[in-house]
Motif scaffolding. Structure first.
Motif, PDB file in Angstrom:
ATOM      1  N   ALA A  22      39.654  49.671  40.696  1.00  0.00           N
ATOM      2  CA  ALA A  22      38.246  49.819  41.069  1.00  0.00           C
ATOM      3  C   ALA A  22      37.760  48.695  41.972  1.00  0.00           C
ATOM      4  CB  ALA A  22      37.387  49.873  39.816  1.00  0.00           C
ATOM      5  N   PRO A 137      34.595  49.745  35.362  1.00  0.00           N
ATOM      6  CA  PRO A 137      35.397  50.156  36.520  1.00  0.00           C
ATOM      7  C   PRO A 137      35.465  51.672  36.683  1.00  0.00           C
ATOM      8  CG  PRO A 137      36.808  49.145  34.859  1.00  0.00           C
ATOM      9  CD  PRO A 137      35.387  48.987  34.414  1.00  0.00           C
ATOM     10  N   GLN A 140      32.528  52.575  38.718  1.00  0.00           N
ATOM     11  CA  GLN A 140      32.784  52.176  40.103  1.00  0.00           C
ATOM     12  C   GLN A 140      33.668  53.201  40.802  1.00  0.00           C
ATOM     13  OE1 GLN A 140      34.473  48.248  39.497  1.00  0.00           O
ATOM     14  NE2 GLN A 140      32.758  47.337  40.617  1.00  0.00           N
ATOM     15  N   LEU A 141      34.696  53.665  40.115  1.00  0.00           N
ATOM     16  CA  LEU A 141      35.588  54.666  40.702  1.00  0.00           C
ATOM     17  C   LEU A 141      34.869  55.997  40.917  1.00  0.00           C
ATOM     18  CD1 LEU A 141      38.862  53.975  38.718  1.00  0.00           C
ATOM     19  CD2 LEU A 141      38.466  53.569  41.144  1.00  0.00           C
TER      20      LEU A 141
END
Length: 154
Positions: A22, A137, A140-141
């Motif tokens: 990420a 993360p 975020q991805l």
């Protein structure tokens, strides 16, 4: 009877690879990460299984497994933090000191884990913390363009 799932050792195991994926959009692709994710899940699950054989309580075994993973992932950061602190000899022996701190911490957690009778409170807290840790993360991805999550190969 309600059985509380023990998720935190496996979630802590996959966090480094997921976080790396990420944090480096466009540089690290799913092809680069999926083997690490599977390998880290197997290592974390195997270590949890081993700890479960050492301790009679599943929650205590999971606590020991998670502590081992955190110590294993952070001993280099501890060594880097010791650089430039105190006398010169500390810098030369920083990796050994960090490993020593890790061993002392692990033995401390093992001693505490052996005294845990129930341990479900630890599991609830650690499951919650690791779910949030892995969710960061993952979010975020999810916010990246769709092509980012696809494999880079043919």
């Amino acid at each position: 009877m309600n059985v509380l799932p023990i998720l935190h050792p496996v979630l802590l195991g996959i966090y480094p690879a997921l976080s790396l994926f990420a944090a480096n959009p466009g540089e690290v692709f799913l092809d680069d990460v999926w083997r690490s994710l599977i390998g880290l899940m197997l290592v974390a699950g195997g270590w949890l299984w081993t700890c479960r054989r050492l301790l009679p309580n599943a929650h205590a075994a999971a606590l020991l497994a998670s502590a081992t993973l955190v110590i294993g992932f952070s001993h280099r950061a501890i060594a880097a933090g010791l650089a430039g602190v105190g006398p010169l000899w500390i810098e030369e022996f920083a990796p050994g000191i960090a490993i020593g701190f890790g061993i002392v911490g692990w033995v401390g957690v093992l001693a505490k884990a052996r005294r845990i009778q129930e341990g479900a409170g630890f599991t609830i807290v650690l499951n919650t913390v690791t779910i949030v840790l892995v969710a960061l993360p993952a979010v975020q991805l999810a916010r990246l363009p769709p092509a980012r999550g696809r494999c880079s190969g043919p």
